[in-house]
Design an enzyme around this catalytic site. Structure first.
Site, PDB file in Angstrom:
ATOM      1  N   ASP A 140       0.857  -1.186   0.000  1.00 42.95           N
ATOM      2  CA  ASP A 140       0.000   0.000   0.000  1.00 42.95           C
ATOM      3  C   ASP A 140       0.896   1.241   0.000  1.00 42.95           C
ATOM      4  O   ASP A 140       1.099   1.882   1.023  1.00 42.95           O
ATOM      5  CB  ASP A 140      -0.920  -0.018   1.229  1.00 42.95           C
ATOM      6  N   TRP A 141       1.430   1.535  -1.171  1.00 39.11           N
ATOM      7  CA  TRP A 141       2.295   2.711  -1.368  1.00 39.11           C
ATOM      8  C   TRP A 141       1.402   3.843  -1.867  1.00 39.11           C
ATOM      9  O   TRP A 141       0.921   3.821  -2.975  1.00 39.11           O
ATOM     10  CB  TRP A 141       3.387   2.373  -2.363  1.00 39.11           C
ATOM     11  N   GLU A 142       1.198   4.849  -1.012  1.00 37.75           N
ATOM     12  CA  GLU A 142       0.329   5.976  -1.360  1.00 37.75           C
ATOM     13  C   GLU A 142       1.133   7.273  -1.434  1.00 37.75           C
ATOM     14  O   GLU A 142       1.324   7.934  -0.442  1.00 37.75           O
ATOM     15  CB  GLU A 142      -0.795   6.092  -0.330  1.00 37.75           C
ATOM     16  N   PHE A 143       1.489   7.646  -2.617  1.00 34.60           N
ATOM     17  CA  PHE A 143       1.389   7.017  -3.929  1.00 34.60           C
ATOM     18  C   PHE A 143       2.691   7.322  -4.663  1.00 34.60           C
ATOM     19  O   PHE A 143       3.345   8.336  -4.366  1.00 34.60           O
ATOM     20  CB  PHE A 143       0.212   7.600  -4.745  1.00 34.60           C
TER      21      PHE A 143
END
Length: 369
Positions: A140-143
């Site tokens: 969950d790399w935002e972003f």
């Protein structure tokens, strides 16, 4: 001949029933479980009847070593989570999610920018997953902030999948799942820095992506109320239907796309309590602290305590309530069912909730059944 026709008809019914059963079994019904203390819910209390996959959210990456951080307390939580879900229902798959909305995006970009740092990160993720008995990994790399970072993300997915397959072969264990939480659209068309996800790398190297179809409206714009997870928006492309169709248009197979559903609402303070529809003038956030966010449980409690008026909006397929100057936009059982029906019409892989501990007596979670 009549007997043959009856047998053939019976066989057709069996095949149709079997197909429907297989579709039901194949559908992804997932949810993220926050490990933070402010929303903690014991893993054993999760009703696994309503889910096929559950995500532990979140574990952090050390920005200096690029390895996952596992403190003694985190170690206990990770072990409790997988053990509890296995005890409740061993058919439910568990994945550990890395990052989250509050994570260090710059650190992810640095890690993904070179092969040695990607390798350190990947090896650490596989070790954690195996040590604590998870079935898969989620990023969950935002972003990713620009096209270069998106290119690095593609390399990360390619190498990650390769390492996972190699590990499965050498260990003689089932391959770990690999998924990612992504923006509601494959294109960041609202950003000052337009960029797109590497759809080809996702298609060939991930099992699926979780599109975050929520937070379209919120405390960053207090001028008017809004449906923060609108299925449709007749005035803009900021909607779940647009995002889902854009992802499918990018070449991603339908089965690899999972639609996000919120178990929380965003709040506003109405300028005039007599003007209270979607798009009504507002002067700030409503209940829910500085962020103006209420979990679904809190929404239900607020509604009961304040004798609020609840309205289902057919245009956006969302729900809102108002009481005095307070206004809350959220999803209830009815709007959730509408969105799940939309997912079925698009033949996508399924849906996920953020977050499982925000539900009230499983009122929303059970709608997929």
């Amino acid at each position: 001949m009549g007997s043959w026709r009856r047998v053939a008809f019976a066989l057709i019914l069996v095949l149709c029933f079997s197909s429907k059963s297989l579709l039901s079994m194949a559908a992804i019904k997932a949810a993220y479980w926050p490990s933070s203390t402010d929303s903690y819910q014991p893993p054993l209390s999760i009703d696994t009847t309503y889910f096929t996959h559950l995500y532990y959210a979140f574990i952090e990456m050390d920005p200096l070593t690029f390895k996952l951080r596992v403190s003694p307390n985190e170690s206990v939580l990770l072990s409790e989570f997988t053990a509890a879900i296995k005890l409740r229902d061993p058919r439910v798959k568990t994945l550990v999610s890395i990052g989250g909305g509050g994570s260090n995006s710059t650190a992810f970009a640095l890690m993904a920018s070179s092969k040695p740092s990607r390798q350190i990160f990947i090896e650490s993720t596989i070790e954690v997953a195996r040590t604590f008995g998870f079935h898969g990994l989620d990023l969950d790399w935002e972003f990713p902030a620009n096209p270069d970072e998106m290119a690095s993300l593609a390399k990360l997915f390619i190498e990650w999948r390769g390492a996972i397959e190699t590990e499965a072969y050498s260990s003689r264990r089932p391959r770990l799942l690999l998924t990612a939480a992504v923006y509601f659209s494959p294109h960041f068309f609202l950003s000052d820095t337009p960029r797109s996800y590497p759809s080809k790398a996702i298609k060939y190297h991930l099992d699926w992506v979780n599109a975050m179809c929520f937070d379209y409206r919120g405390a960053w714009d207090t001028s008017e109320t809004g449906a923060h997870a609108a299925l449709y928006d007749p005035k803009s492309n900021v909607s779940t239907s647009y995002g889902i169709d854009a992802w499918l248009g990018s070449g991603l197979p339908q089965s690899m796309l999972v639609m996000g559903l919120p178990l929380y609402g965003h709040t506003w303070k109405l300028k005039d309590p007599n003007v209270h529809g979607i798009g009504a003038p507002a002067v700030g956030v409503g209940p829910g602290g500085d962020t103006g966010v209420l979990t679904y449980t809190q929404v239900v409690q607020f509604s009961c305590t304040n004798n609020a008026t609840v309205v289902y909006d057919r245009t956006t397929v969302s729900t809102y309530l108002y009481a005095g100057h307070s206004w809350v936009g959220y999803d209830d059982a009815r709007s959730t069912i509408g969105k799940i029906r939309f997912a079925i019409t698009r033949h996508i892989g399924g849906y996920f909730f953020w977050a499982v501990s925000y539900d009230q007596d499983w009122d929303i979670s059970r709608q997929g059944a």
